[in-house]
Design a protein around this motif. Sequence first.
Motif, PDB file in Angstrom:
ATOM      1  N   GLN A  49     -40.388  19.258 -55.005  1.00 40.99           N
ATOM      2  CA  GLN A  49     -41.285  19.970 -55.924  1.00 40.99           C
ATOM      3  C   GLN A  49     -40.952  21.463 -55.909  1.00 40.99           C
ATOM      4  O   GLN A  49     -40.925  22.123 -56.942  1.00 40.99           O
ATOM      5  CB  GLN A  49     -42.740  19.735 -55.518  1.00 40.99           C
ATOM      6  CG  GLN A  49     -43.162  18.273 -55.618  1.00 40.99           C
ATOM      7  CD  GLN A  49     -44.500  17.986 -54.943  1.00 40.99           C
ATOM      8  OE1 GLN A  49     -44.863  18.637 -53.960  1.00 40.99           O
ATOM      9  NE2 GLN A  49     -45.230  17.002 -55.452  1.00 40.99           N
ATOM     10  N   SER A  71     -46.870  16.928 -59.828  1.00 38.05           N
ATOM     11  CA  SER A  71     -46.222  17.698 -60.897  1.00 38.05           C
ATOM     12  C   SER A  71     -45.224  16.850 -61.661  1.00 38.05           C
ATOM     13  O   SER A  71     -44.193  17.343 -62.119  1.00 38.05           O
ATOM     14  CB  SER A  71     -45.588  18.966 -60.328  1.00 38.05           C
ATOM     15  OG  SER A  71     -44.894  18.707 -59.134  1.00 38.05           O
ATOM     16  N   GLU A 111     -38.136  21.977 -58.000  1.00 37.44           N
ATOM     17  CA  GLU A 111     -38.404  21.469 -59.359  1.00 37.44           C
ATOM     18  C   GLU A 111     -37.456  20.334 -59.756  1.00 37.44           C
ATOM     19  O   GLU A 111     -36.775  20.393 -60.766  1.00 37.44           O
ATOM     20  CB  GLU A 111     -38.353  22.613 -60.366  1.00 37.44           C
ATOM     21  CG  GLU A 111     -39.428  23.655 -60.098  1.00 37.44           C
ATOM     22  CD  GLU A 111     -39.331  24.869 -61.009  1.00 37.44           C
ATOM     23  OE1 GLU A 111     -39.106  24.683 -62.210  1.00 37.44           O
ATOM     24  OE2 GLU A 111     -39.469  25.989 -60.486  1.00 37.44           O
TER      25      GLU A 111
END
Length: 470
Positions: free
Chosen positions: A302, A148, A305
Amino acid sequence: MSTTEQSTVLTAQQLHNDPRIAEARKLVLEALAEHTAKIDHVRPADPALTDSYEKMLAEYGQMRGGNLYFPYLGSGIGNGPYVELADGSVKLDFITGIGVHGFGHSDPRIVSAGFDAALNDTVMHGNLQQGTISVDFVKTMLDIANESGAGLDHCFLSTSGAMANENALKMAFQKHHPATRTISFERCFAGRTISLAQVTDKAKYREGLPKALDVDLIPFYDHNDPEGSTRRSVQALRHHANRFPGQHANIWMELVQGEGGYYPGSKEFFRAVIGEAKKHDMAIIADEVQSFSRTTRPFAFQHFELDDLVDMVTVGKITQVCCTFYRDSYKPRPGLISQTFTGSSWAILAGQTIVEGLVNGGHYGPDGRNVQLHNYFVAGLEKIGKKHPGSLHGPWGIGGMVGLTPFDGKFEQARDLVLKMYDAGLMSFMAGANPARVRFLMPLGCVQEFHIDNALEIIEQSVAELAASA
Ligand SMILES: Cc1ncc(COP(=O)(O)O)c(C=O)c1O
């Protein structure tokens, strides 16, 4: 190469493809299934084995210079979360070596990986001689780490969380030379080397050790006061940075505090603290040796974030082989990091199996298996807490890291509950102080709801007995 030329089939591939190997694997896995099936519930020790077992424990304690915390010597077989000890007892393992045995005990996928490892030409891989299995593992880990958008360009292997952390610290200090200081959080744990013992917020773990680096502590997130605690942490960081300008090489972040008592932070908290740290040019290091694989995403960075913000990340325990991920801008000069042992063949193949098994097994996501197992376990704990008022209190951690405060949060109460549950067949461990916690790290890759029911029965019975004897 001409079109008629055949590409070479390596001898190693020929061995792996040999039908006798397939047959041997089949036989091994058949025998394994037959024998592990007998280990399907908690049971007490066999009295006929007790004397020799106790002798062996005492002898081992004498040889290693101190008794083991639990009188635990595995016989070498288990079945999912159940594990047989050498005294014939079977325990339900909800601590998994503090997060190592992610697929429980004697899992056929791991045994099969061991079978492949036994065919490998060496036991260990290291700095001068690596195998293709290290390439596969590092590639998998980098793909997952960057899925991500994190910019973690590199992944260096080693055999312990402490070594992975040392490597990260060394790279941070080399880049930010001559800085000598680190920021870390109150209650954090980073490992047991001389320098990591300084980063860790526990005086007992550095008693008698020389000072290897200077550490300034800031408070961690308080879920009861998100805004206030964020403000206090940022202010504390700014205070230290202004007091020692340019002297902090990094901030050390355990995103979910493990040994400290299973305290998760929050996205807003970490972004605010990291924002301040970046103003002072500190490397952002996330220590995920314990938290990796246990939240809604493979990495806790992750989950929170923070992909765009982390400079280095370390993982270990469930991965069997430990990793230091780092951005290209932290690439060390030759000579700084190197390892005789970067991982054994079985550890690398088992790590690959576990990491891929969790990704492909639906463990991640807001409704993934980790969250389902967490919710199921916590609902059961809440029920026990209501039935026995004052006995168990949340908060309960995050995902695969479940923690509770027994009774008034005294150390002795947590210890007594852990030992009582051990005697009754359930393995857990202590964490934190003021309040002291009991923590669980279920084997995420194999645990089912009925195992959790079994654990809850033992917890309730142990809590009731302690409450009655208080
Ligand atoms: C957050 C954290 N960092 C580092 C370590 C050290 O790992 P190891 O014991 O493999 O050296 C641990 C181990 O408990 C840990 O929980």
